[in-house]
Design an enzyme around this catalytic site. Structure first.
Site, short mmCIF file in Angstrom:
data_model
loop_
_atom_site.label_atom_id
_atom_site.label_comp_id
_atom_site.label_asym_id
_atom_site.label_seq_id
_atom_site.Cartn_x
_atom_site.Cartn_y
_atom_site.Cartn_z
N SER A 311 0.82 -1.20 0.00
CA SER A 311 0.00 0.00 0.00
C SER A 311 0.86 1.26 0.00
CB SER A 311 -0.92 0.01 1.22
OG SER A 311 -0.15 0.15 2.41
N GLU A 334 6.19 -0.65 -5.64
CA GLU A 334 5.02 -0.94 -6.46
C GLU A 334 3.82 -0.88 -5.53
OE1 GLU A 334 1.98 -1.98 -7.82
OE2 GLU A 334 2.61 -4.07 -7.65
N CYS A 369 -2.62 -6.08 -8.18
CA CYS A 369 -1.96 -4.77 -8.27
C CYS A 369 -2.36 -4.08 -9.57
CB CYS A 369 -0.45 -4.94 -8.20
SG CYS A 369 0.13 -5.66 -6.65
#
Length: 730
Positions: A311, A334, A369
């Site tokens: 996050s 990421e 993601c």
């Protein structure tokens, strides 16, 4: 042409000696060349000759990990013989921090507990990995490929067990595990084995004219110990993805596994260790460490480079910890996305498109993601799109993936219990602000456990929370574009880019139009007329985004090189070439020298011979153009290594001065001028000394050359320029 005729004759004669025609011989040779290229036979033969061909067989005992799709033998049972259920609300916060409780999200069956890696334990793992990396960093690429082929073989021979372990730890369906866990991992292995060496070999680059006698190259040096902090959505792939790149680039890696995916790490850690041992690599090269935040913080501060997937909030904390390390820790972040899926008015809303939409939204229950969360649909096809998507979603079957009806289950459970509350919060907020629920919209009370119904929301607008916050769950949000034509494209782009995330994107419609939209999305990845995930199936492409989606890349050449230090090396082409400092710039400065001037707009093109021979060309002054109305270049002919070439350059090359210099028709390429200048003793205290400024060098030489050639220039203007910088000349 004559050469081609001769070559054809040679081929025909050689073919005749073999008893075949020339065409047959060419076809055979072409086939051999294709086989050589497609199957990379050069690499295969090289690996075999080096003793690292093929792969090693690895057998990993299950040790309590059930290979069939039934109840795990490792789970604790109650007195009645039924599997114990884990109560997250009551037990999680009070559980001792020395271990991590594990349960099946689809059944809440308690699977056991896993030791939690402490801060000291993490430091010890990094120390062991660092020792293992000392020998591994000098290993050959053939050896590294052998290790990866061994891992590849293990995966292919144990797919059923791997899928079962992943399903029990995450609640996903077997199909989701096959697609999201195994397929992409095997593709990454295939690409790295086939192409990884190409991007890690020394890369030779242009040395430039000033270093023509030298070679210039970049070498890629392993960083050392790579740290990886990975999430819970893909227990298998999230471990193997950074491991493959780290091991092949010559690094060791320590992976901090999420506390919500700790159970599978026991099996995966044991499997990786056996693969390393079987292939002759240091067994401590890869370390798995399930744990909490303290272990992650220790890893950030001790590793040489960190990959973090998670996050935004935790990513900021990771950056803070990295900045406080004794030596700054570089990071790759990421941090998720809010990917747009644009459907243009000229898109065909058929079964194929609807299947793409639903698979993209509900693959792994939307816990991806890179996956579409915002479906931006043009007004002309909006109603049809909403109806067809909702009809298909209502047909999806949800349930435990390893139960009796497992093969027919479309949607599994959600991994993270707090996320279920967040899904409901986002749906309720959207409904209160005008969105409509076409399907789902709440927890699946019939199944209990950690199930949230696949949800479709339409009429979603920008002021709703779900339009900006990452959902990371099974909610498909549809936005309407109330325009047509170019105005609709502009509005779609505005909606797509009005977000703090910029990871992936896609557009559907006419090929040209969809490509135009994809090129203007603010996203690190884009897919034309397909779902976002297809970019990740091409492991030659870098994966990552910008804005709050993070920075840095993994996958592709950028992913391999991102785990290395770049080292630039310049070296003489021959050993007899010795470096020397030209007299004009040698210490101490003499204050005088010999220079040669070439005037005219084409002077840089004329001087290529001198540059090739090692001459130095100084940049022209902007004031030179004002004085003479043309470009000027300075060449230090004395830098040319051979005296007779100096004479040839000066005498043989000529250049015509522009027409407005009426008194002179042409001059030689270089006019020799001797000059000197000195600093004025009485210098203004406020001015800065410019004893050897290049532009003054140009002005002085041009002034003297102009005097010799009797050119009509304003000498007083030149004098005033020189006096303004307090330089006298003679």
């Amino acid at each position: 042409m004559a050469f081609l005729v001769w070559l054809a004759g040679v081929v025909e004669a050689f073919a005749a000696s073999l008893g075949c025609s020339g065409l047959q011989l060419l076809l055979v040779l072409s086939g051999c060349w294709l086989l050589w290229r497609c199957f990379n036979l050069k690499q295969v033969f090289g690996d075999v000759l080096s003793g690292h061909g093929g792969s090693a067989k690895v057998t990993v005992p299950a040790q309590g990990f059930e290979t069939s799709r039934g109840t795990s033998e490792s789970s604790e049972s109650s007195e009645g013989g039924k599997a114990r259920k884990f109560d997250y609300e009551k037990e999680w916060k009070t559980w001792p921090k020395e271990s991590i409780p594990c349960w099946d999200p689809a059944t809440l069956e308690f699977l056991g507990e896993v030791p939690a890696c402490s801060e000291e334990g993490m430091k010890e793992k990094v120390r062991k990995a660092r020792l293992a990396q000392q020998s591994w960093k000098t290993s050959s690429f053939a050896k590294r490929r052998y290790v990866l082929r061994t891992i590849q073989r293990f995966i292919l021979e144990n797919m059923d067990t791997i899928c079962t372990v992943a399903c029990r730890d995450s609640g996903k369906t077997v199909l989701d595990a096959m697609v999201g866990e195994l397929t992409v991992t095997l593709e990454k292995l295939r690409w790295t084995i086939a192409s990884g060496e190409t991007y890690l070999r020394p890369e030779y680059r242009d040395s430039g004219l000033m270093n023509l006698h030298k070679t210039s190259r970049v070498e890629w040096e392993p960083v050392g110990v790579v740290g990886a902090i990975v999430p819970w959505n893909y227990p298998f792939h999230n471990v193997f993805n950074p491991m493959i790149a780290a091991v092949f680039s010559g690094n060791a890696i320590v992976i901090k596994v999420s506390e919500f995916a700790a159970w599978s790490s026991l099996y995966l850690g044991r499997a990786l260790r056996l693969c390393l041992e079987a292939s002759g690599a240091p067994p401590d090269l890869v370390q798995l460490a399930p744990g909490f935040a303290e272990a992650g913080k220790a890893l950030v501060e001790d590793c040489d480079k960190l990959i973090f997937v998670g996050s935004v909030a935790v990513g900021r904390k990771v950056m803070e910890s990295a900045s406080r390390a004794e030596i700054l820790t570089p990071v790759i972040l990421e941090l998720g996305g809010k990917d747009p899926f644009v459907v243009c008015e000229d898109a065909t809303v058929d079964e194929a498109l609807v299947q793409l939409v639903v698979r993209g939204a509900f693959q792994n229950m939307g816990q991806n993601c890179a996956g579409p969360e915002r479906f931006i649909v043009y007004d002309k096809v909006y109603d049809t799109f909403c109806q067809k998507v909702a009809d298909l979603v209502r047909k999806l079957r949800q349930g435990p993936p390893l139960g009796p009806e497992g093969p027919s289950v479309d949607c599994g459970a959600c991994v993270h219990p707090p996320s279920l509350l967040n899904y409901q919060r986002l749906v309720d907020d959207a409904v209160q602000k005008g969105a409509k629920v076409l399907s789902g919209g709440k927890r699946n009370s019939d199944l209990g456990a950690q199930f949230f119904e696949p949800t479709v929301l339409c009429d979603v607008t920008e002021e709703m929370l779900i339009a900006q916050e990452e959902t990371f769950g099974p909610i498909l949000s549809i936005f309407r574009v109330p325009f047509e034509g170019r105005k609709a494209d502009a509005e779609a782009l505005r909606l797509a880019n009005a977000c703090r995330f910029a990871l992936s994107s896609c557009a559907h419609g006419d090929e040209t139009r969809a490509e135009y939209l994809c090129r203007h999305f603010e996203a690190g990845m884009a897919s034309v007329n397909d779902v976002e995930g297809t970019t990740y199936l091409s492991q030659s492409l870098p994966f990552g985004g910008f804005k709050d989606s993070g920075f840095g890349r993994f996958a592709g050449p950028e992913g391999l090189r991102g785990l290395c230090h770049e080292r630039s090396i310049v070296q003489n082409r021959a050993t007899f070439l010795k470096p020397s400092i030209p007299p004009a710039i040698a210490y101490p400065a003499s204050g005088q020298g010999e220079a040669h001037v070439v005037c005219g707009p084409s002077a840089p093109q004329i001087l290529w011979i001198a540059r090739f021979l090692g001459g130095i060309r100084l940049p022209p002054s902007s004031r030179t153009r004002i004085l003479l109305g043309c470009k000027a270049s300075i060449l230090k002919i004395s830098q040319v290594p051979f005296p007779f070439l100096q004479e040839q350059i000066v005498v043989k090359q000529t250049y015509h001065i522009p027409r407005y210099f009426t008194k002179v028709t042409h001059i030689t390429l270089a006019t020799s001028v001797s000059f000197w200048f000195k600093q004025t003793k009485e210098r203004d205290a406020r001015s800065q000394p410019v004893p050897l400024s290049i532009y003054l060098y140009v002005l002085v030489v041009l002034l003297l050359v102009a005097h010799d050639l009797r050119l009509s220039i304003d000498k007083q203007k030149v004098y005033s320029i020189l006096r303004s910088v307090n330089v006298d000349f003679a």
